[in-house]
Design a protein around this motif. Structure first.
Motif, short mmCIF file in Angstrom:
data_model
loop_
_atom_site.label_atom_id
_atom_site.label_comp_id
_atom_site.label_asym_id
_atom_site.label_seq_id
_atom_site.Cartn_x
_atom_site.Cartn_y
_atom_site.Cartn_z
N THR A 1 0.78 -1.19 -0.01
CA THR A 1 -0.02 -0.11 -0.14
C THR A 1 0.92 1.23 0.03
N ARG B 1 -1.89 14.99 2.51
CA ARG B 1 -1.94 14.50 0.97
C ARG B 1 -0.91 14.96 0.27
N ASP C 1 -12.82 7.59 8.18
CA ASP C 1 -13.72 7.06 7.04
C ASP C 1 -13.24 7.81 5.70
N LYS C 2 -12.36 8.82 5.79
CA LYS C 2 -11.84 9.49 4.74
C LYS C 2 -10.42 8.94 4.23
N GLY D 1 0.81 5.61 1.20
CA GLY D 1 -0.02 6.28 1.84
C GLY D 1 1.11 6.99 3.08
N GLN E 1 -7.51 6.30 2.92
CA GLN E 1 -7.56 5.38 2.03
C GLN E 1 -6.57 4.34 2.18
N GLU E 2 -5.35 4.59 1.77
CA GLU E 2 -4.24 3.57 2.31
C GLU E 2 -3.37 4.16 3.29
N ASP E 3 -3.70 5.17 4.04
CA ASP E 3 -2.93 5.74 5.03
C ASP E 3 -3.20 4.74 6.30
N TYR F 1 -8.82 0.30 9.72
CA TYR F 1 -9.72 1.10 10.46
C TYR F 1 -10.87 0.81 11.09
#
Length: 333
Positions: free
Chosen positions: A87, A286, A124-125, A89, A127-129, A150
């Protein structure tokens, strides 16, 4: 290990013993009705081809077929093979203040619950972090190690309260240093610490701790929770008071938090009721260079439902072929 993807269907297994029980009751009522027509032995002679044993065999086969059909509906799965997934992030360690001052109600319902809600929405926001959680008051510890899970992060977050750390106080510097040591060995560039607190530091030097984190290539962001004019702290249905009987008022220390963010090459945000401050920080992260991580994850389980459906179908076919009549006697017996 066997797991069921649709385990709510397993409740229908309660009907398995009910089916033969109902059949037995119906047979008993039928027997009583026949008894009213005359002697049972004479009635049986009038129905020489009827087999009561075959009736029970059929209902048992039907019950077994229903059992395997329900198991199939519940989708049994086995396997759970481990695989490595790559992944990209950032890694974010969140330091959440759980001191008693976070119970002040200048946010709804209070500072701590509002902060927990904001963190939950933040996950919820993502992604791959990867995210981790440090809780602190007079000392700090890792509530959740860095992870991309998560769902687990939300579970651990839900259990956090002011009793999570037994030592009261606000040691922001200790929390920053604990977070700095908690990143994975794979992470070198895209690392950030987000400190959520009212800023009333009483224990150590958070600015120096942020400076040390920055030297390690870690950015330190701060989110100030609370009002500048101050709020009392509700405790056990009353307001917290000092040793002289005066009501304790907790105020946001923006100056300290701004200095911490500056020393940590990050930014300071004053949390609002609508925009808590995590979204702008995530947008800033980001823009950092994403790093590639190797994560060990569970692959999909192997489905087993088709075997149970096949057994159920085979039992139903056998049940229909048996019938309820006795086999005819051979001609030359």
């Amino acid at each position: 290990m066997i797991v069921f993807a649709n385990d709510f269907y397993l409740w229908f297994l309660l009907l398995v013993p009910v089916i033969p029980a109902v059949y037995g009751i119906v047979r008993l009522l039928r027997k009583r009705s026949l008894a009213k027509l005359g002697d049972l032995e004479l009635v049986r002679d009038l129905m020489p081809s009827y087999s009561p044993v075959k009736g029970w065999v059929r209902i048992i086969l039907f019950s077994l077929a229903f059992f395997f059909f329900v198991i199939g509906l519940a989708r049994p799965q086995v396997g759970a093979k481990l695989s490595e997934m790559k992944t990209k992030g950032s890694e974010i360690m969140i330091c959440l203040d759980v001191s008693n001052s976070m119970l002040a109600r200048d946010y709804s319902p209070d500072r701590l619950e509002r902060a927990k809600l904001a963190i939950s929405r933040m996950t919820d926001k993502l992604q791959e972090d990867r995210v981790g959680l440090i809780v602190f008051a007079g000392t700090s510890f890792v509530q959740l190690p860095i992870t991309a899970d998560y769902v687990s992060a939300k579970m651990f977050l839900g259990s956090v309260d002011t009793k999570s750390v037994p030592v009261q106080g606000t040691a922001i510097g200790d929390a920053i240093l604990t977070a700095a040591k908690s990143f994975s060995l794979q992470s070198e560039k895209s690392r950030a610490i987000v400190v959520i607190t009212d800023g009333e530091n009483h224990e150590d030097d958070p600015v120096e701790a942020a400076r040390q984190a920055a030297e390690m290539g870690i950015r330190v962001y701060t989110i100030g929770v609370g009002s500048l004019h101050g709020q009392p702290i509700p405790v056990d249905g009353d307001l917290m008071k000092d040793k002289d009987g005066n009501i304790v008022v907790t105020r946001l220390d923006e100056t300290t938090l701004q200095q911490v963010a500056k020393a940590g090459n990050g930014a300071y945000v004053h949390a609002g009721n609508d925009e808590f401050g995590l979204n702008p920080i995530i947008e800033d992260l980001r823009r950092l260079e994403d790093e590639e991580f190797n994560s060990v994850v569970f692959e999909e389980y192997d489905e087993q439902y088709m075997y149970f459906f096949a057994i159920a179908l085979a039992l139903l076919v056998i049940e229909m072929l048996i019938g309820e009549r006795r086999a005819r006697k051979r001609l030359f017996d």
